[in-house]
Structures are given as C-alpha cells and as structure tokens.
Design a protein around this motif. Sequence first.
Motif, PDB file in Angstrom:
ATOM      1  N   ARG A  27      41.283  42.972  35.477  1.00 28.25           N
ATOM      2  CA  ARG A  27      41.499  41.758  34.679  1.00 28.25           C
ATOM      3  C   ARG A  27      41.798  42.157  33.242  1.00 28.25           C
ATOM      4  N   ASN A  28      42.709  41.449  32.651  1.00 25.22           N
ATOM      5  CA  ASN A  28      42.990  41.616  31.216  1.00 25.22           C
ATOM      6  C   ASN A  28      43.706  42.918  30.837  1.00 25.22           C
ATOM      7  N   SER A  85      50.258  40.565  33.574  1.00 24.16           N
ATOM      8  CA  SER A  85      51.191  39.445  33.363  1.00 24.16           C
ATOM      9  C   SER A  85      52.071  39.717  32.151  1.00 24.16           C
ATOM     10  N   SER A  87      46.822  35.482  28.711  1.00 23.68           N
ATOM     11  CA  SER A  87      45.823  35.021  27.730  1.00 23.68           C
ATOM     12  C   SER A  87      44.826  36.116  27.477  1.00 23.68           C
ATOM     13  N   TYR A 103      41.778  35.752  27.813  1.00 25.32           N
ATOM     14  CA  TYR A 103      40.612  35.575  28.681  1.00 25.32           C
ATOM     15  C   TYR A 103      40.826  36.284  30.011  1.00 25.32           C
ATOM     16  N   THR A 116      42.879  35.282  34.056  1.00 24.05           N
ATOM     17  CA  THR A 116      43.881  34.229  33.827  1.00 24.05           C
ATOM     18  C   THR A 116      44.697  33.970  35.097  1.00 24.05           C
ATOM     19  N   THR A 117      45.122  35.037  35.751  1.00 25.56           N
ATOM     20  CA  THR A 117      45.894  34.869  36.990  1.00 25.56           C
ATOM     21  C   THR A 117      44.896  34.790  38.142  1.00 25.56           C
ATOM     22  N   THR A 118      44.895  33.664  38.866  1.00 26.83           N
ATOM     23  CA  THR A 118      43.865  33.483  39.895  1.00 26.83           C
ATOM     24  C   THR A 118      44.414  33.604  41.319  1.00 26.83           C
TER      25      THR A 118
END
Length: 405
Positions: free
Chosen positions: A17-18, A22, A37, A39, A42-44
């Motif tokens: 994550r992060n 993206s 983002s 946070y 973000t991509t779920t």
Amino acid sequence: MLTTGGYRKYLGFFGKRNVGKSSLINVLVGQDVSIVSEYPGTTTDPVYKSLEIHPIGPVTVVDTPGVDDVGELGELRVKKAKEVLYKIDLAVLVVDERWDDYEEWLISTFKKMDIPFVVALNKVDNCWDTSKVLERVKNYPHQSVSAKTGEGVEKLRELITNTLPKEEDIPLLSDLIDGGEIVLLVVPIDLGAPRGRLIMPQVEAIRETLDREAICVVVKERELKWALEKLKEPPALVVADSHLISRIAADVPEEIPLTTFSILEARHKGDLIELVKGVKQIEKLTPESKVVIMEACSHVPLVEDIGRVKIPRWLTNHVGGGIEFEVKSGKEFPKDLDNVDLIIHCGGCTLTRAMMLRRIREAKRRGISISNYGVVISYLHGILERVLRPFPEAHQIFVEENAVM
Ligand SMILES: Nc1nc2c(ncn2[C@@H]2O[C@H](COP(=O)(O)OP(=O)(O)OP(=O)(O)O)[C@@H](O)[C@H]2O)c(=O)[nH]1
Ligand SMILES: [Mg+2]
C-alpha cells in the motif's frame, strides 16, 4: 518471425500500500487512470484500463490493491490477486525501502506461475537507500524510478517492452516440407463439409504448400489409396481430417508422415506441446471427474457436435462411466473452474494465436490440464503417437509421458 500485434498485452502492477503503484501507472501511460492519494489502501479492487503505451502497443494495465504483509493477505484479496495473476503477460512489482516477506511472496508466486516480471524501485526522489533492495533484485530486470519527477520512467517503459514475451509465428505446415515435395491432403466431402467450398485449414494448407513451391495433391478419402499408388514418389506429408484418421492411417504406409488438420492447427494457433501434455490427464479421469468443453465462440450446436456430443461420448466410453461435462462458450476465459480435472478446448478458429496461447497459459496457471479437440480425438482413437511423429518434440513428450512405444 516475431509478432507483436494480434492482441493487447496485460500488465499487472503489484506492491505494498502507498508504494506508488497508481502514481506510476499514471505517469507510464500519460493519463490519470487510477486514483492516487497519500492514504494507504486507496485502490481497493483491481482497476483495469485499456490504452496504448508507446512503444509497447495496445495494453490493459491492471492496478491492484496494495497489501502490507503476507499475514494481511485475506482470502478474498488472494483470490482477487490471483484472478489478475492468471491473466497477465507481465507483472510490475513496485517497491520502496519496506522490502519484506510480501515482496518475496510475490516474486515466488510470479516464478511459480511462470509470469515474467520487472521490479520498479519507486520514490527514488526521496533518496532512500536502495542498496538492500538492489542486492535482492539484481538478477531480475529492475529499474529505479520516481513517479513524482518522472526519473527512470522512460527506461522502465523500455524494460517492460523488452521483458514482455515475444510470440513466434508458427506456420501450418510449410516448415515440414521442402520445395518440390508432395503434400497429400485428404479432404472428406461429406454432410459436414460446407457447400461448394473447402474449410479454412484446408485452403491454408494448399496455399502454404504452393508458397513453398511444393506440390499439393487433394483427394477425398475414397481416392487416397489410388492416389498413393499413382504417385511415382511417396508424399512428404499426408494430412487428413481427425474424424477419419483411424481409417486413413490404415491406408497410409507407416513410413509416410501422417498428421491431421487439427494437429497442424493446434501447433499453428496454440501450443501443441502443452495440449499434448494435457492428454495425460485423460488416464487419471474417473467417473467422478469433471471435464469442461471450452468453445471460443457460441456457435449453434450441430446434431452430432464434436465438442458437445462426440467427445463426451468417446471419453465416457474410454473412462467407463459418468464423467460430468460442462460446456463453456465465449471469448472471455471462464472464472468458475473449481474442481475441474481437464479442459478440452475447441480448435479456436475464431481466435488468434496470442489469444489461444493466453487461454492455455491461464489454464496452466490455475493448475488445470488443458488439451484440445483435435489432440483428444486422435488420442481416443489410439492414433496420437502416429500423427505426432512429424513433430519430434511433441512426439517425444507424448511418448515419455504416456510410456508409449
Ligand atoms: N515522493 C514521491 N512520492 C510518491 C511517488 N509515487 C507516489 N508517491 C506518493 O505516494 C502516495 C501513494 O501513492 P499511490 O500511487 O496512491 O500509491 P498506491 O501504491 O497506489 O497505494 P494503494 O492504492 O493504497 O495501494 C501518494 O501521496 C503519492 O503522491 C514518488 O515517486 N515520489
Ligand atoms: Mg493505488
């Protein structure tokens, strides 16, 4: 001969994550495909976007949700990730300084599933110490990048292009013969034959023979023996229809190479070796087994349909019991393939080679054996060993795997 066209490539982006998956996709493709983002998480769900990336050509990029460690990989997330892994032509593993078991798990999964991959060390504008990660990835294609400044992005694009597998074009039969040799095609003109014309593989076989400056003789099965007697020199290759092959084999002396149009197509359009490996599974089938008949197009089934009627009948006789058959049609590779023991694919006349190879690969990555109509028909008629002789590699695999003499 290499071909890049034919089908769009699937590129899957994986990483914590992060880490900037993206963001990297957006700079690579030059447009905002995926939400970025600060946070984590973000991509779920996997995001698919089809576009053109120079110089790769048409691609579908798949942005996947990030996971922070292997322990966090929920069952559903693994399932979603696997659906992406089954499909892709190449994986981009995006990493930063947080390299741990998760990245190791991804790399071992790529290797297990035979997925080519590149590693992108992202956020190098933050000047993080890349030495530990570089040590780990030095044997794999890798590139330092910054999705923020664009540094290394061009090189990553090149690396992806060069790492993507190139698919070789394989002719129908022209590599099996020399100029001046004779190819004898046995073409049945029965109720199944289209009115007033020949079918595509027959026409292609004639054309390839002519292109090779060889001699093409076309006969119906009744005239085969007669034609063989009339020829001063034996043919270099006899090609016949799968469903007549046992009868025809009896008329063609053992020393003359013999194969079927379906076997030629299986090699031209797919991966003959994988499809031959698949027949081994037939001997493991039991009356409790499940077999999927996979059709690439949704044609109107014929009364004595090869896939829906004949193969199930022959296979049931061979195994001696009530195998469960399910027909799956359509261009999309089906997802619900739990507990399937064998896939028997159609000849794929409406598919390109790249499409067919992807389907074979997807079956393999799911751990399901796959063969096709032509290979299975010859096997069930006890003639596969003979019709594979013109293809030494596939023949050897068949002989070894099936302990055939
Ligand atoms: N400094 C710097 N920041 C970056 C870079 N790439 C991404 N970021 C930032 O990192 C944060 C996360 O970026 P995303 O692209 O959303 O990350 P992701 O991997 O898609 O994250 P998930 O969807 O949560 O898994 C954002 O604040 C980005 O602006 C980079 O190369 N350098
Ligand atoms: Mg994301």
